[in-house]
Motif scaffolding. Structure first.
Motif, mmCIF file in Angstrom:
data_model
loop_
_atom_site.group_PDB
_atom_site.id
_atom_site.type_symbol
_atom_site.label_atom_id
_atom_site.label_comp_id
_atom_site.label_asym_id
_atom_site.label_seq_id
_atom_site.Cartn_x
_atom_site.Cartn_y
_atom_site.Cartn_z
ATOM 1 N N GLU A 1 86.406 15.650 44.816
ATOM 2 C CA GLU A 1 86.289 16.913 44.097
ATOM 3 C C GLU A 1 85.863 17.981 45.090
ATOM 4 N N VAL A 2 86.671 19.046 45.169
ATOM 5 C CA VAL A 2 86.369 20.158 46.063
ATOM 6 C C VAL A 2 86.493 21.444 45.253
ATOM 7 N N ASP A 3 85.437 22.277 45.291
ATOM 8 C CA ASP A 3 85.465 23.594 44.647
ATOM 9 C C ASP A 3 85.581 24.636 45.744
ATOM 10 N N PHE A 4 86.781 25.238 45.860
ATOM 11 C CA PHE A 4 86.999 26.254 46.882
ATOM 12 C C PHE A 4 86.331 27.554 46.482
ATOM 13 N N ASP A 5 85.946 28.346 47.479
ATOM 14 C CA ASP A 5 85.153 29.539 47.204
ATOM 15 C C ASP A 5 85.913 30.641 46.481
ATOM 16 N N THR B 1 89.563 28.071 43.103
ATOM 17 C CA THR B 1 90.445 26.939 42.848
ATOM 18 C C THR B 1 89.714 25.629 43.118
ATOM 19 N N LYS B 2 90.284 24.548 42.591
ATOM 20 C CA LYS B 2 89.672 23.227 42.746
ATOM 21 C C LYS B 2 90.716 22.227 43.212
ATOM 22 N N ASP C 1 91.054 18.199 42.833
ATOM 23 C CA ASP C 1 90.460 17.046 42.160
ATOM 24 C C ASP C 1 91.458 15.877 42.267
ATOM 25 N N LYS D 1 92.744 25.448 50.330
ATOM 26 C CA LYS D 1 93.237 25.452 48.955
ATOM 27 C C LYS D 1 94.713 25.060 48.899
ATOM 28 N N PHE E 1 84.889 26.194 50.986
ATOM 29 C CA PHE E 1 84.473 25.638 49.700
ATOM 30 C C PHE E 1 82.960 25.537 49.655
ATOM 31 N N ASP F 1 79.587 29.275 52.812
ATOM 32 C CA ASP F 1 80.904 28.830 52.393
ATOM 33 C C ASP F 1 81.904 28.963 53.537
ATOM 34 N N LYS G 1 81.494 23.227 47.320
ATOM 35 C CA LYS G 1 81.153 21.892 46.809
ATOM 36 C C LYS G 1 82.206 20.906 47.308
#
Length: 161
Positions: A146-150, A153-154, A156, A120, A62, A58, A64
């Motif tokens: 779409e980003v999923d931070f480690d 938080t996201k 979108d 983020k 992120f 990560d 994803k």
């Protein structure tokens, strides 16, 4: 007196030579069936609070990243990066005729992520601007990110024009 000095120097020289050539207690570690085994050291990587490390998966901040861009109603760009379950990546830029997977995709995605530097705190418009500039695009008909931070938080973004 000369012979005593010579004898003392010869004795000192012999001691130094024999000491340097001697066998230490650690010479047999890991050698032979009866020798004690050398213990392996364990390296532990501690995640940074602001994005972790590349070694932990990560390092970009992120785990994803999924990007789809359409231009004139046609698929133009598709970038997928996932660490969580399977460290997988694919990179496709149909406008440039580029389709990469595995190691080649990771190399290109690394270059892409290091250039756009999403965090983020990146605003939606700033993210769109950086990504569009990277791909050399002026306009789009559909932008989906779409980003999923480690840290949980996201980001979108779904924008259609």
């Amino acid at each position: 007196m000369k012979s005593t000095l010579k004898a003392a120097m010869f004795f000192l020289f012999a001691v130094l030579i024999l000491g340097a050539c001697g066998k230490s207690d650690n010479d047999d570690v890991g050698k032979g069936p009866d020798a004690p085994l050398q213990e392996d050291n364990t390296v532990t990587i501690k995640d940074d609070t602001e994005g972790g490390t590349l070694d932990s998966g990560d390092g970009y901040g992120f785990d994803k990243f999924d990007l789809d861009i359409e231009v004139d109603g046609q698929d133009a760009v598709d970038v997928e990066y996932a660490v969580a379950k399977s460290h997988a990546a694919s990179y496709e830029n149909k406008l440039a005729g580029v389709k990469l997977k595995d190691t080649e995709a990771f190399d290109k995605i690394d270059e892409f992520f290091m250039d756009i530097m999403l965090t983020k705190d990146t605003s939606e418009q700033e993210a769109i601007d950086k990504i569009m500039q990277w791909f050399g695009l002026d306009t789009y008909t559909d932008f989906d990110l779409e980003v999923d931070f480690d840290e949980g938080t996201k980001l979108d973004i779904e924008d259609k024009k």
